[in-house]
Design an enzyme around this catalytic site. Structure first.
Site, PDB file in Angstrom:
ATOM      1  N   SER A 126       0.837  -1.200   0.000  1.00  0.00           N
ATOM      2  CA  SER A 126       0.000   0.000   0.000  1.00  0.00           C
ATOM      3  C   SER A 126       0.872   1.249   0.000  1.00  0.00           C
ATOM      4  O   SER A 126       1.985   1.246   0.535  1.00  0.00           O
ATOM      5  CB  SER A 126      -0.850  -0.026   1.279  1.00  0.00           C
ATOM      6  OG  SER A 126      -1.445   1.219   1.519  1.00  0.00           O
ATOM      7  N   TYR A 150      -1.786  -0.839  11.005  1.00  0.00           N
ATOM      8  CA  TYR A 150      -2.068  -1.411   9.679  1.00  0.00           C
ATOM      9  C   TYR A 150      -0.863  -1.207   8.757  1.00  0.00           C
ATOM     10  O   TYR A 150      -0.369  -2.143   8.121  1.00  0.00           O
ATOM     11  CB  TYR A 150      -3.322  -0.764   9.067  1.00  0.00           C
ATOM     12  CG  TYR A 150      -3.459  -1.052   7.593  1.00  0.00           C
ATOM     13  CD1 TYR A 150      -3.780  -2.331   7.145  1.00  0.00           C
ATOM     14  CD2 TYR A 150      -3.230  -0.057   6.631  1.00  0.00           C
ATOM     15  CE1 TYR A 150      -3.867  -2.621   5.789  1.00  0.00           C
ATOM     16  CE2 TYR A 150      -3.315  -0.329   5.277  1.00  0.00           C
ATOM     17  CZ  TYR A 150      -3.636  -1.605   4.863  1.00  0.00           C
ATOM     18  OH  TYR A 150      -3.706  -1.892   3.510  1.00  0.00           O
ATOM     19  N   LYS A 154       2.092  -3.845   6.839  1.00  0.00           N
ATOM     20  CA  LYS A 154       2.509  -3.867   5.427  1.00  0.00           C
ATOM     21  C   LYS A 154       4.032  -3.720   5.333  1.00  0.00           C
ATOM     22  O   LYS A 154       4.692  -4.415   4.552  1.00  0.00           O
ATOM     23  CB  LYS A 154       1.825  -2.747   4.640  1.00  0.00           C
ATOM     24  CG  LYS A 154       0.321  -2.939   4.488  1.00  0.00           C
ATOM     25  CD  LYS A 154      -0.022  -4.071   3.551  1.00  0.00           C
ATOM     26  CE  LYS A 154      -1.506  -4.332   3.483  1.00  0.00           C
ATOM     27  NZ  LYS A 154      -1.850  -5.616   2.870  1.00  0.00           N
TER      28      LYS A 154
END
Ligand code: NAD
Ligand code: WQD
Length: 335
Positions: A126, A150, A154
């Protein structure tokens, strides 16, 4: 012989669109999903788009035995790994659930792949891994950071995959850093279906246009952007899906590469609202509000590497994104 491609999280928003492109290219998509954020009905609708049934296994990527069985039973040769939890706010209140699902889940998946001799993977990363941009457009060499669990998951997975590629040259890995995926398949049969009150812009715009919410709150109108509202690189989910197909086809030439998938164009919140109203001839009432904590002012991709390495660039416009998202909302009621 068609290749069997494992799509973890393949019944979700992005994965379902990838399943269509994988099948259209003559491969056999095999979906493994625990349905924690998607519904089994997606699989039937995918079959209608593709014109034949699609292989689906309900299971969790953290269950190594299930993953090994799927890889062996279906003769999987490559993996597109999308399964994960993705809500930034939720990740701040339940960080362990995010590390468990995303990081431990990826670890278990990679172990199972390694045991079965399958070492080609495209990973859903992302633009959140760039943190607050120091310069725009964002190139893949921009420093990496994250302000929330979050994003940390990643980043951690990217590091894990890089270490893996360094340790064993049989691995072929592509880290695709997506910008803001929106829109839906032009059939209106699949699209984004968030649970509860949507956090993201386009799903909220859809609910306001459909009359389910009175108005959109525009989070911040005093950013240093042309109209003061936040700027993002919105990318049509079908363009994004085609990008995965190209990455999958080029995995053989890669060891471990990070590639942006974006349009290279920034659009403000008000640009999106105005395009949506014009294209769909509906009203989206809005009120300007304070900034949302943790938001950045602006973010858009330099997509040059994707063109160079994958021969891929986006084809669909913001108008297409607004039209296709609205078609999905009207045909499904969003579910
Ligand atoms: P989504 O929630 O619609 O799809 C994810 C799918 O994974 C869901 O169907 C869910 O049921 C499944 N899943 C989650 N944990 C699982 C597990 N442990 N085992 C098996 N299945 C599991 O989300 P999406 O928007 O399609 O995102 C797909 C991927 O792309 C995610 O990894 C997300 O972090 C990443 N991503 C999304 C965006 C975005 O804005 N949508 C942007 C960048 C990256
Ligand atoms: C876009 C713009 C908001 C809702 C998130 C994740 C990121 C990545 C993509 C996964 C911002 C504004 C929004 C609303 C608004 N996902 N907005 N009113 O924040 O760019 O990124 O999705 O990897 O990690 O954080 O996307 O759609 O939430 O917001 O004004 O009701 O719309 O402030 O400027 P964001 P978004």
């Amino acid at each position: 012989m068609p290749d069997s491609i494992l799509l973890t999280g393949g019944s979700g928003f992005i994965g379902s669109h990838i399943a269509v492109e994988v099948a259209r290219a003559g491969h056999r998509p095999v979906v493994l999903d625990n349905l924690c954020n998607s519904k089994a009905g997606v699989i039937e609708r995918l079959a209608r788009i593709i014109g034949r049934p699609i292989d689906f296994v309900q299971g969790d990527i953290r269950d190594g035995a299930v993953v090994r069985k799927v890889i062996r039973d279906f003769g999987i040769t490559r993996v597109i790994h999308l399964a994960g939890l993705k809500a930034v706010g939720e990740s701040m209140s339940m960080p362990l659930a995010y590390y468990d699902n995303n990081v431990v889940g990826t670890l278990r998946l990679l172990e199972a792949m390694n045991d079965c001799g399958v070492r080609s993977i495209v990973f859903s990363s992302s633009c959140t891994v760039y943190g607050d941009p120091q310069r725009l457009p964002l190139t893949e060499s921009h420093p990496l950071s994250s302000a929330n669990p979050y994003g940390q998951t990643k980043l951690t997975i990217e590091l894990m995959l890089r270490d893996l590629a360094r340790s064993d040259d049989r691995w072929h890995i592509c880290l695709l850093r997506y910008f803001n995926p929106v829109g839906a398949h032009e059939s209106g049969l699949i699209g984004e279906d968030p649970n509860g009150i949507p956090n993201n812009l386009m799903p909220f715009v859809l609910k306001v246009a459909a009359g389910q919410f009175k108005e959109l709150g525009v989070w911040g109108s005093d950013y240093p952007t042309p109209d003061g509202t936040g700027v993002r690189d919105y990318i049509h989910v079908v363009d994004l899906a085609v990008g995965h197909l190209r990455a999958m086809e080029r995995l053989g030439d890669m060891r471990c590469e990070a590639i942006n998938l974006g349009t290279g164009q920034g659009s403000s919140v008000l640009d999106v609202v105005k395009a949506f109203e014009r294209v769909n001839a509906v009203r989206v009432p809005y009120t300007l509000k304070d900034r949302r904590p943790g938001d950045i002012a602006a973010c858009w991709a330099d997509p040059a590497l994707a063109l160079q390495r994958l021969g891929w660039k986006t084809e669909r416009t913001l108008d297409d994104m607004c039209r296709d998202a609205w078609k999905w909302q009207l045909s499904s009621g969003g579910s």
